[in-house]
Every structure is written in C-alpha cells, then in structure tokens.
Scaffold this motif. Sequence first.
Motif, PDB file in Angstrom:
ATOM      1  N   ASP A   1      44.451  38.243  29.600  1.00  0.00           N
ATOM      2  CA  ASP A   1      44.657  36.803  29.627  1.00  0.00           C
ATOM      3  C   ASP A   1      44.654  36.317  31.094  1.00  0.00           C
ATOM      4  O   ASP A   1      45.255  36.951  31.950  1.00  0.00           O
ATOM      5  N   PRO A   2      43.948  35.210  31.388  1.00  0.00           N
ATOM      6  CA  PRO A   2      43.863  34.720  32.775  1.00  0.00           C
ATOM      7  C   PRO A   2      45.233  34.462  33.411  1.00  0.00           C
ATOM      8  O   PRO A   2      45.360  34.463  34.642  1.00  0.00           O
ATOM      9  N   LEU A   3      46.255  34.265  32.574  1.00  0.00           N
ATOM     10  CA  LEU A   3      47.582  33.988  33.136  1.00  0.00           C
ATOM     11  C   LEU A   3      48.081  35.158  33.971  1.00  0.00           C
ATOM     12  O   LEU A   3      48.811  34.975  34.939  1.00  0.00           O
ATOM     13  N   TYR A   4      47.653  36.393  33.636  1.00  0.00           N
ATOM     14  CA  TYR A   4      48.111  37.542  34.416  1.00  0.00           C
ATOM     15  C   TYR A   4      47.557  37.493  35.836  1.00  0.00           C
ATOM     16  O   TYR A   4      48.213  37.910  36.779  1.00  0.00           O
ATOM     17  N   GLY A   5      46.326  36.981  35.978  1.00  0.00           N
ATOM     18  CA  GLY A   5      45.763  36.823  37.315  1.00  0.00           C
ATOM     19  C   GLY A   5      46.592  35.867  38.145  1.00  0.00           C
ATOM     20  O   GLY A   5      46.865  36.092  39.324  1.00  0.00           O
TER      21      GLY A   5
END
Lengths: 295, 330
Positions: A99-103
């Motif tokens: 998920d992009p949120l981890y980036g």
Amino acid sequence: MTMIFGIPVQALMGQLLVGLINGSFYALLSLGLAVIFGLLRVINFAHGAQYMLGAFVALLLATHGGIGYWPALILAPLIVGLFGAVIERTMLSRLYSLDPLYGLLFTFGLALTIEGTFRYFFGASGSPYAAPPSLGGGVNLGFMFLPVYRGWVVVASLVVCLGIWLLIEKTKLGAYLRAATENPTLVQSFGVNVPLLLTLTYGLGAGLAGFAGVLAAPVYQVSPLMGSNLIIIVFAVVVIGGMGSILGAIVTGYLLGIAEGLTKVFYPEASNIVVFVIMAIVLILRPAGLFGKDV
Amino acid sequence: MAHGHTNTEARAAHPQASALKTGLLLTLLALLLAAPFFLYPIFLMKLLCFALFAAAFNLLLGYTGLLSFGHAAFFGGAAYFTGHAVKVWGFPPELGILLGMAGAAVLGLVMGLIAIRRQGIYFAMITLALSQMFFFFCVQSSFTHGEDGLQSIPRGHLFGFINLSDTTNMYFFVLAVFLIGMALIWRIVNSPFGMILKSIRENENRAISLGYSVARYKLAAFVMSATLTGMAGGLKALVFQFATLTDVTWQMSGEVILMTLLGGIGTLIGPVFGAGIVVTLQNYLATSDFPVTIITGVVFMACVLLFRRGLVGEFYASRIGRSLGFNPEK
C-alpha cells in the motif's frame, strides 16, 4: 507615495516579491514531489529533509572545504541526489508492492532521522550562508528596490522548472518515464530497465529538493528544521494542484506563493493559513485539484 | 492499509484463544490496578492517556483503513477545550472531559467532511494540512495563551466529592476513563457497524457496490475516532494540569502513528503496547541529551521495512501465536 487599494505600492511590491520567492521554492519542491509520485507512487515525506540537506551540504562545503556558492549549486544537489538513490535502492524499493501509505510512513521516519541527526550535531539554531559577491547588492526598479540575489532565485527556479518539464515532456528519457508511469510491466517487457528508472527518478527528485535548499540557504537561515514546516505547505500545494500534472505543480506553486504574499499585505493574521484555506475550498469545489484528473 | 494484517479479535472463535485472552486481560487489569503502588503514578497516567489516544487512532487506521496525519488536532484541541472549561468556566472534571470530546467531535466533523473527498495518500496529506491550520489557529487565538499554553488547570472534584488533587484518586479516575474508552472501541469494532468499516478497509469498491454509502461510514468512523481521541486529550490536560502547543503539532500526529504501527495496526491491544513502549522510551531518554527524534525515526523505518504487523500482530501471526489459536485462518 503611490497607493493601491490603500496600501503603499512599495509594501505591496515587496510582499509580492517575498511571495514570488516563496512560490519559487513551493514550485521546485512540489515539482520534485510530483515527479517522484508520478512514477514511484510514493509521497516523499523526506522532501523537506532533503531540501535542508542541500542547504547544509552547501554550508559544510563552504566552511570545511572552502568551496563557494557556484560549485556548491552543482555539487550539493548531486550529493543529495546520490543519497536519495542509495536510500531508494536499499530500502524504499522494497515497499513498492505494498500500500502506498507505507512509502509515506517510511519517508516520514527517514525525515525524522535526518532532521534529528542534524539537530544533534548542529543544534536547532540557524547559521547564515552568504550569497556570492557576484549576486550581492540590488537594483532600483523605480517603484521598489530589488536585491539581486532574490531576482536570481526566481529566475533560477523558473529555468530549472522549465528544464525539468522539457526533460519529461520532450526527451526520450522523459518518454520512458511517462510510459513507465502508465504501465511499468509493459515498459519493462520492452527491455527498459524500470528499476533503474525508479532509482534515477527518486535521485532526481531528491536532487531537486537539494538544489532548492542551496538556493534557499542565503535567503533563509540554514537550520535543521528549515524543511519540516515547509513540507506541509508543499503537500497542500500538491493537493491543490492535483498530483497528475507536472506543469500543474509548477504553476500552483508560484500562484500560492503570490497568494500568500498578498495575504500578508491585506490580512496578515491569516498569512500562515491561507494556503490551507485555499486547499479546503478547492477540495470542496473541485476534489480532484485544479489540474488533476484522478480523485 | 488493506493487507498485511488481519483482524484477529473478531475471529478468536478458538476456545483456547478466548480463554487465554481473558486470562491476559485480567492479568493486565490486575497489573494496572496495582501499578500506582510500585511505579510513578504520573508516568502511568501519561501512559494510559497515550494508550487511549493510540487505540482511538487505530479505530480509524486499523479498522477503517484511513491514515489520518492530523490526529494531534483532536488530542491537543480537546486538551485546550477541557482545560478552558475547567479553569475559566469552572466546570467539574467529568463535564470538562465531555466538553473536550464534543469539541473534538465538531473538529472531526469539519475536518472529516473535507478530507474524505479524497482517498488514500491524499487523505493523509489533507488531514496533515488541516491540522497544521488548526495549529496556527491555536498559536494565534487568545484562549490558548499562545506559546505560554494554558497553565495550572485545576483537577477539581469528580462528581463534586472525590478530590482529584490526590494522586491515587486521580490515577483510578484516569484508569476508569481509559477502560470506558477501550470498552467503547471494542464495542464499535465488534458491532455490525464495525463490520462494515472493515469491509470498507478490505475492499471499498465492493462495499459501494453492496449499497453502503461508504463516505458516510468513513465520516462516522472519523468523528468517532476524533471524539475518543478528545477523551484522551482532555484527560491528559487534567493529569498534567496544562495544555500546550506541543500536543497540536504534526510531530504528535506522527507519534501516535508510530505507537499504533509499533504495537500492531488493527489489533485492539497493540496500540496500548505501542504507546507503552514509546512513552517509556521517551521517559528514559528525557534525561539524556540524545534526541528522541532519531530513535523515533529509525524505529519508524524499521517497523515499515521489517515488521509491518507490529509487535502484537507479529506475535499473533507467529508459530506460537497460531498454535495458541490467535490467527486460525492464516
């Protein structure tokens, strides 16, 4: 004295210039964020820290290596870009399948680490960094006094923004980048080294932040926290512009800087929050952002 | 955050697991009841406030899949509201906290209405920007006393007769509020409403196609999370007897994310552990001159790279956890 809307023209022009300079940094930083997001789908929270890093590299080059402004303007972005590329290769690249949120969370941690480290070694207070003598002094424009360095900031950021835009829209490398944004798997199957492209892109974005940092060093004080509040405003700029378009990020950056400058003249109390207010209004009226396509 | 972790609470159908869980919870409760006689009560109260804060935040991140980067606005905002009501208007502490919660709820409604217009990563950025706006509002308003903060807030008398200036009384009041908050969160998560939230987290489009008005559910979850965060913030104002700008900064929003991530996103007890570790660490490092931010940052990166399930989540998913029946499906 000439007045416009009951405001002395000199005060108005002065704040417009301040706004334009802030806008130059917003544009450079939101451009870098948009380039990184476009390909990596990562919101680079460390962008503010990388901007600070650029300013500090220039400062350290001057104090320890005797290297002046002009070489630093090339060297510092390269160093910051290289640092970014190493981070991308060793750590960030492991997060693309998630998920992009981890980036976002990872780069947030990175920003805290970098800023904390610099604060530990250099303290929280700022250090001055002198503008090069060739850009010292000012020009009297008749209606206002323009410090040469500030004029240079606006010109330099315009040229770099335009250069990056041309690089992405008009060159073969840019075509690869845009293609990889659309469909990385397909582009890779044509024999393009997409992982390398990702590393280069993150390095380019970080380098841009570093360049903005060197440019900012003589205007603001060089301090470990110079990027941390800026990055939030730049996030708002990116939300307003819509992340889809490179040109949108640039134009929105300048416009909001000017809007902020004007607010300082007419209603100073709101100058800190005007960008966020504009963001809220844009979200209500046009959720995709001014230039964005996706919601 | 739709993958990488599974909801374990609702699925603890395994009798062994539920017995074990009850046992663990009772032990924890006994420890909390006995703790003030062994440890510094102010530290414990701080820990409970942050544990409730993290659990309320996790209601949004873990169970609805929305990452808010602006929860400091509710935490610090409620601290100001409660502090002002108790100090200036002479409210009793219980009403003060309720008022702080109401204020946080209104703030949550306004921020939520704007932020849910975008999804995913944009949602995080918008909440961050809006909370920064609230921060500047707090810097400039008169009722917050700007940089000085709201000082010497009286703890008052609970229900008019329990003197909260007494540290032991205060501790058990804080513990009671913490338990009420946790019970509310547990109730929300395990209700039909909570199931719909989880379905939004897992697959938003499918939830829409099933006829749920996803935006309204998201907004409701956001407001509930903000309200419970306000409960923790108001409580903290009474414990420390001051409310300052520190609680409204974006760093505070980052801290609560770290607590939740470290403990375990989407587990009921994880954020409590995460808060415990972070608060203990801060307490320990407060006396040294080594900056906490570096450690916080490194732990953040390590969590994201190495153990995204968090400590409790990793335990549930480990061989021991699975053999005890915590995670029967995976």
